[in-house]
Design an enzyme around this catalytic site. Sequence first.
Site, PDB file in Angstrom:
ATOM      1  N   GLU A  51       7.375  30.268  10.867  1.00 22.72           N
ATOM      2  CA  GLU A  51       6.905  30.348   9.481  1.00 22.72           C
ATOM      3  C   GLU A  51       7.333  31.635   8.782  1.00 22.72           C
ATOM      4  O   GLU A  51       7.220  31.748   7.561  1.00 22.72           O
ATOM      5  CB  GLU A  51       5.372  30.253   9.451  1.00 22.72           C
ATOM      6  CG  GLU A  51       4.805  28.910   9.883  1.00 22.72           C
ATOM      7  CD  GLU A  51       5.086  27.800   8.889  1.00 22.72           C
ATOM      8  OE1 GLU A  51       5.521  28.096   7.751  1.00 22.72           O
ATOM      9  OE2 GLU A  51       4.896  26.624   9.253  1.00 22.72           O
ATOM     10  N   GLU A 104       4.463  27.250  34.018  1.00 22.18           N
ATOM     11  CA  GLU A 104       3.730  28.496  33.768  1.00 22.18           C
ATOM     12  C   GLU A 104       3.577  29.347  35.032  1.00 22.18           C
ATOM     13  O   GLU A 104       3.252  30.532  34.952  1.00 22.18           O
ATOM     14  CB  GLU A 104       2.357  28.210  33.176  1.00 22.18           C
ATOM     15  CG  GLU A 104       1.341  27.651  34.135  1.00 22.18           C
ATOM     16  CD  GLU A 104      -0.040  27.555  33.518  1.00 22.18           C
ATOM     17  OE1 GLU A 104      -1.001  27.880  34.238  1.00 22.18           O
ATOM     18  OE2 GLU A 104      -0.174  27.155  32.346  1.00 22.18           O
TER      19      GLU A 104
END
Length: 322
Positions: free
Chosen positions: A100, A131
């Site tokens: 953004e 992970e």
Amino acid sequence: MTADHNKIAEDNLLRLSSTLEGLTSESTNARSERLDEMSAQEIAQLMNDEDKAVALAVECVLEPIGLAIEAAKDSLKAGGRIIYVGAGTSGRLGVLDASEIPPTFSAPPELFHAIIAGGAPAIFQAQEGIEDDTERGVFDIEQASVCENDLVIGLAASGRTPYVMAALKFANEKGATTVGISCNANSPIEEIVDISIAPLVGPEILAGSTRLKSGTAQKMVLNMISTGAMVRSGKCYGNRMVELNVTNEKLRARALNLVRELTSASKTESLEALKTANWDVKVAILICETGADAQQSIAMLKSVGGHLRAALTKASNIGNGE
């Protein structure tokens, strides 16, 4: 796998199980023990009530958030980048925030860089097993060419995600400033970062589902860091996005309104200034307010690090003979 390897794997699993039992983010929420019996309205009400606590939890960590904002501004001023590192939900939140920045502030896409365990495919499809890959955490930081001017922000609701921990440790070795964002107190991530931010939102209504309150808290913190860093870097004037990327008709209209509202120029004069400024709002404002041409306005901005208010003040002082 040999019997010895099986025994080691089982012992590790038992240790991890005990670790998770001690995490607030993994514990059971007493207020949602009847969750599977609740009506749709009751679920919505409970979730809303729980979410109200998130902003209060973030309020308790405003001091380290402020430190992270300033560290981000300093990194950008030194020519560095803001790098987000996370796995699963945390990684996706980093991708969202970083993506953004270019349209909001006309910033180069590489200024805020998001690294998610598993790469681009993990944005759309969960690859939670990745992970645990510490080697990949190191590799991904190395591939990003992290250096001492960068700020690396590790996102891990648990505060112990192996991929993120390895990435942060390697970033430390490269001299980068590091920030850890977690939702558990006294987590391992606090011990390895320069700045620790840990909003304690409490147990999720769905035990262990950290995409809920923990995810909301992480997004709020990232919003503060990225927006604050951009504001401190001169990307706005007052509360206006004066470095918006003018790429379509709606944004051209928004730019026109900005120049008209922030100067004494008419709408026609504002439009002419924008065209002269190649649709750079800050340059157009300086043209309207100082009478300078585009090149002079660009030079004024450059001399004050791109801060429009400072450029206007400098032009005013020159005009007053100071």
